[in-house]
Design an enzyme around this catalytic site. Structure first.
Site, PDB file in Angstrom:
ATOM      1  N   CYS A 106     -46.385  16.022   8.168  1.00  0.00           N
ATOM      2  CA  CYS A 106     -46.649  15.489   7.028  1.00  0.00           C
ATOM      3  C   CYS A 106     -46.598  17.019   5.986  1.00  0.00           C
ATOM      4  CB  CYS A 106     -48.141  14.774   6.881  1.00  0.00           C
ATOM      5  SG  CYS A 106     -49.209  16.074   7.231  1.00  0.00           S
ATOM      6  N   GLU A 117     -51.700  19.277  14.146  1.00  0.00           N
ATOM      7  CA  GLU A 117     -51.170  20.632  13.618  1.00  0.00           C
ATOM      8  C   GLU A 117     -52.196  21.309  13.123  1.00  0.00           C
ATOM      9  OE1 GLU A 117     -47.795  17.292  13.074  1.00  0.00           O
ATOM     10  OE2 GLU A 117     -49.912  17.352  12.797  1.00  0.00           O
ATOM     11  N   HIS A 139     -55.367  16.650  11.524  1.00  0.00           N
ATOM     12  CA  HIS A 139     -54.431  16.268  12.246  1.00  0.00           C
ATOM     13  C   HIS A 139     -53.929  17.415  13.259  1.00  0.00           C
ATOM     14  CE1 HIS A 139     -52.138  14.326   8.507  1.00  0.00           C
ATOM     15  NE2 HIS A 139     -53.465  13.878   8.723  1.00  0.00           N
ATOM     16  N   CYS A 149     -49.565  19.356   6.649  1.00  0.00           N
ATOM     17  CA  CYS A 149     -49.399  20.438   7.915  1.00  0.00           C
ATOM     18  C   CYS A 149     -48.260  21.195   7.685  1.00  0.00           C
ATOM     19  CB  CYS A 149     -49.177  19.313   9.263  1.00  0.00           C
ATOM     20  SG  CYS A 149     -50.481  18.271   9.679  1.00  0.00           S
TER      21      CYS A 149
END
Length: 157
Positions: free
Chosen positions: A125, A97, A95, A128
């Site tokens: 999420c 992040e 992701h 993260c």
């Protein structure tokens, strides 16, 4: 194995280790050299940093990836960035992040990112947010409204 052949084994490992370390050393130097390539926003602050996070989102889309972007800021300077790489790297944990956290940690030479703020284009999420927590991120700012997510926590959900 005779004593003489076991004595040669460590020498082979030393040579192999030296050969393997050469590309790693070159890669580390390349990452270090790239740290000066960050285009810092004209005005340090929420709008400027969120624009750079949005630029990361655009990079992700251009690469055929998911529409997410993130940056890590310390002392008013961008120290890590990340477009989403879930699709392009075939990595479900890549992701934006997480990519930005990894990049900042490598560039700063530490896993402790306390004193840093993370800006990203959407709400994090749980993975993260937990990653930001474990990295020691002080605050995160997310979304087009620049919502202040506060200090990352574990098990918020």
């Amino acid at each position: 194995m005779s004593k003489s052949s076991s004595q040669k084994l460590p020498n082979r490992w030393i040579v192999l280790s030296a050969l393997a370390a050469t590309p790693l050393l070159a890669a580390a130097k390349a990452v270090s050299a790239q740290s000066s390539l960050f285009a810092q926003p004209e005005r340090a602050g929420g709008d400027g940093f969120m624009k750079v996070a949005a630029d990361m989102l655009s990079q992700a889309l251009d690469a055929g990836d998911q529409p997410f972007g993130a940056i890590v800021v310390k002392n008013g300077k961008i120290v890590g960035w990340g477009p989403s790489r879930v699709v392009s790297d075939t990595d479900p944990t890549a992701h934006a992040e997480m990519v930005a956290l990894r990049d900042a940690a490598k560039r700063l030479g530490t896993r402790d990112l306390s004193g840093c703020t993370m800006y990203f284009t959407s709400h994090p999420c749980p993975m993260c947010e937990a990653g930001a927590y474990w990295a020691g991120i002080d605050r995160f700012i997310h979304g087009t409204t620049r919502a202040d997510g506060g200090e990352p926590r574990l098990r918020r959900y």
